[in-house]
Design an enzyme around this catalytic site. Structure first.
Site, short mmCIF file in Angstrom:
data_model
loop_
_atom_site.label_atom_id
_atom_site.label_comp_id
_atom_site.label_asym_id
_atom_site.label_seq_id
_atom_site.Cartn_x
_atom_site.Cartn_y
_atom_site.Cartn_z
N TYR A 141 -39.38 39.03 -5.15
CA TYR A 141 -37.99 39.46 -5.11
C TYR A 141 -37.74 40.53 -4.06
CZ TYR A 141 -35.96 37.11 -9.22
OH TYR A 141 -35.45 36.19 -10.10
N LYS A 192 -50.91 32.68 -11.29
CA LYS A 192 -51.24 31.41 -10.63
C LYS A 192 -52.44 31.71 -9.74
CE LYS A 192 -50.40 27.06 -9.66
NZ LYS A 192 -50.55 25.96 -10.64
N ASP A 225 -47.93 27.39 -14.89
CA ASP A 225 -47.49 26.03 -15.24
C ASP A 225 -47.89 25.69 -16.68
OD1 ASP A 225 -50.14 26.15 -14.35
OD2 ASP A 225 -50.07 24.23 -13.26
N ASP A 249 -38.85 35.79 -14.64
CA ASP A 249 -37.46 35.32 -14.61
C ASP A 249 -37.38 33.93 -15.23
OD1 ASP A 249 -34.71 35.26 -13.83
OD2 ASP A 249 -35.28 33.95 -12.16
N ASP A 253 -36.05 32.73 -19.38
CA ASP A 253 -34.96 31.78 -19.68
C ASP A 253 -35.47 30.68 -20.61
OD1 ASP A 253 -33.14 33.09 -18.02
OD2 ASP A 253 -32.38 31.20 -17.18
C1 IPM Z 1 -32.09 37.80 -14.50
C2 IPM Z 1 -31.22 37.13 -13.48
C3 IPM Z 1 -31.34 37.89 -12.16
C4 IPM Z 1 -32.78 37.80 -11.73
C5 IPM Z 1 -30.39 37.40 -11.05
C6 IPM Z 1 -28.94 37.43 -11.49
C7 IPM Z 1 -30.56 38.20 -9.78
O1 IPM Z 1 -31.55 35.80 -13.36
O2 IPM Z 1 -31.87 39.00 -14.77
O3 IPM Z 1 -32.97 37.13 -15.04
O4 IPM Z 1 -33.18 36.82 -11.11
O5 IPM Z 1 -33.53 38.75 -12.00
MG MG Z 2 -32.96 35.12 -14.81
#
Ligand code: IPM
Ligand code: MG
Length: 360
Positions: A141, A192, A225, A249, A253
């Site tokens: 990032y 990884k 993975d 990240d 999710d």
């Molecule tokens: C998160 C989001 C952010 C990230 C984006 C909006 C920059 O997806 O906080 O997980 O990738 O960190």
């Molecule tokens: Mg995110």
């Protein structure tokens, strides 16, 4: 000295979920005489519209002064076309980086009332309680060089750099080990290392720290993975997962979805001294913005995390978490977690229901 919060509502559904969370914050502040004060500021697209920058100096000054920050969400199609370096998301990355909020805690806890809302079978997810510890201010990032360049043949080429130093790895691993000691005493470090040198060093450094200081915690390693697969195959094998910025990240999710809805998941991003920014894991959901249908619970639960980690007000934090459980028991659901036979409510009504639960 009173403790001061900066609230950044941001874009999309940000303002409405923050409004609901703010009414919960007012209620808890009175009920527990916390003496908290707060002000509002601009971040993301909302800041671009006013200042031409996603993280303007005035917000930066407010953020540095505050003891904690509560954030809604940033971004939306309105700002997609503008130059990459000043897009809303860059504002979020800048505030994380400037305040050194390197430790991102993303708990994925399944409320028993929502077992049916998960995309997985109830027996796979019931009782799920995972904590993802994501490194937030390093890795790909932020690594340099980065950009899009033109090659000699006229073709464009995009590139980024994944980079972690030992000290960055050590400090995030330490957070993970310390938190594991307060819960299931298991850490799974995700990498990884079979392909990427940066995560080979990650694995070595985590292993060394474990050897030296944390032999009382069980440490395992998993390739990313496989971790993505194991999260949907048998998620309850995990206690604390520690990983870098990009893998964290993605996996957070995925873990969120196990709990029924990403609309349920709060997060804390902490510096070395407990100063933190608290935000829901979900994004700004521009497609449903302004319709009073977004789930405010992730933001409300982020307030609970703020009380716990930045202000050490455990009782007040637990009161909010119990209120959420109570309201789910009552059968109130926003659209994302709605199922037949339950009562569908909007963002505002959900916030009000939590306030009512706290007041009774
Ligand atoms: C998160 C989001 C952010 C990230 C984006 C909006 C920059 O997806 O906080 O997980 O990738 O960190
Ligand atoms: Mg995110």
């Amino acid at each position: 000295m009173s403790k001061h919060i900066l609230i950044l509502a941001g874009d999309g559904i940000g303002p409405e979920i923050i409004r609901a969370a703010e009414s919960v914050l007012s209620t808890i502040n009175q009920k527990f005489s916390l003496g908290l004060t707060w002000e509002h500021g601009l971040l993301g697209g909302a800041a671009i519209d006013v200042h031409g920058q996603p993280y303007p100096d005035v917000t930066s000054a407010q953020a540095k002064q505050a003891d904690a920050i509560l954030l809604g969400a940033v971004g939306g199609p309105k700002w997609d076309g503008i130059e990459r370096s000043i897009r809303p998301e860059r504002g979020l990355l800048k505030i994380r980086s400037e305040l050194n909020l390197f430790a991102n805690l993303r708990p994925a806890i399944l409320y028993p009332q929502l077992a049916d809302a998960s995309s997985l079978k109830p027996e796979i997810v019931s009782g799920l309680d995972i904590l993802i510890v994501r490194e937030l201010t390093g890795g790909i990032y932020f690594g340099q060089p980065r950009g899009i360049r033109e090659l000699e043949n006229g073709e464009k080429q995009g590139y980024n750099t994944d980079v972690y130093s030992e000290s960055e790895i050590r400090r995030i691993a330490k957070v993970a080990f310390e938190l594991a000691k307060l819960r299931g005493s298991k850490v799974c470090s995700v990498d990884k290392a079979n392909v990427l040198e940066v995560t080979e060093l990650w694995k070595q450094t985590v292993t060394e720290l474990h050897q030296n200081d944390y032999q009382d915690v069980a440490l395992s390693h998993m390739y990313v993975d496989n971790a993505a697969m194991q999260l949907v195959r048998a998620p309850k094998q995990f206690d604390v997962i520690v990983t870098g910025n990009l893998f964290g990240d993605i996996l957070s999710d995925e873990a969120a979805m196990l709990t029924g809805s990403i609309g349920m998941l709060p997060s804390a991003s902490l510096d070395e001294h407990g100063k933190g920014m608290y935000e829901p894991c979900h994004g700004s959901a521009p497609d449903i913005a302004g319709q009073n249908i977004a789930n405010p619970l992730a933001t409300i639960l982020s307030v609970a995390m703020m009380l716990r980690y930045s202000f050490k007000e455990e009782q007040a934090a637990v009161a909010i978490e119990h209120a959420v459980g109570h309201v789910l028991d009552l059968g109130l659901r926003t659209a994302d977690i709605y199922a037949e036979g339950l009562t569908q409510v909007g963002t505002e009504e959900m916030g009000q229901a939590i306030v009512n639960a706290l007041n009774t």
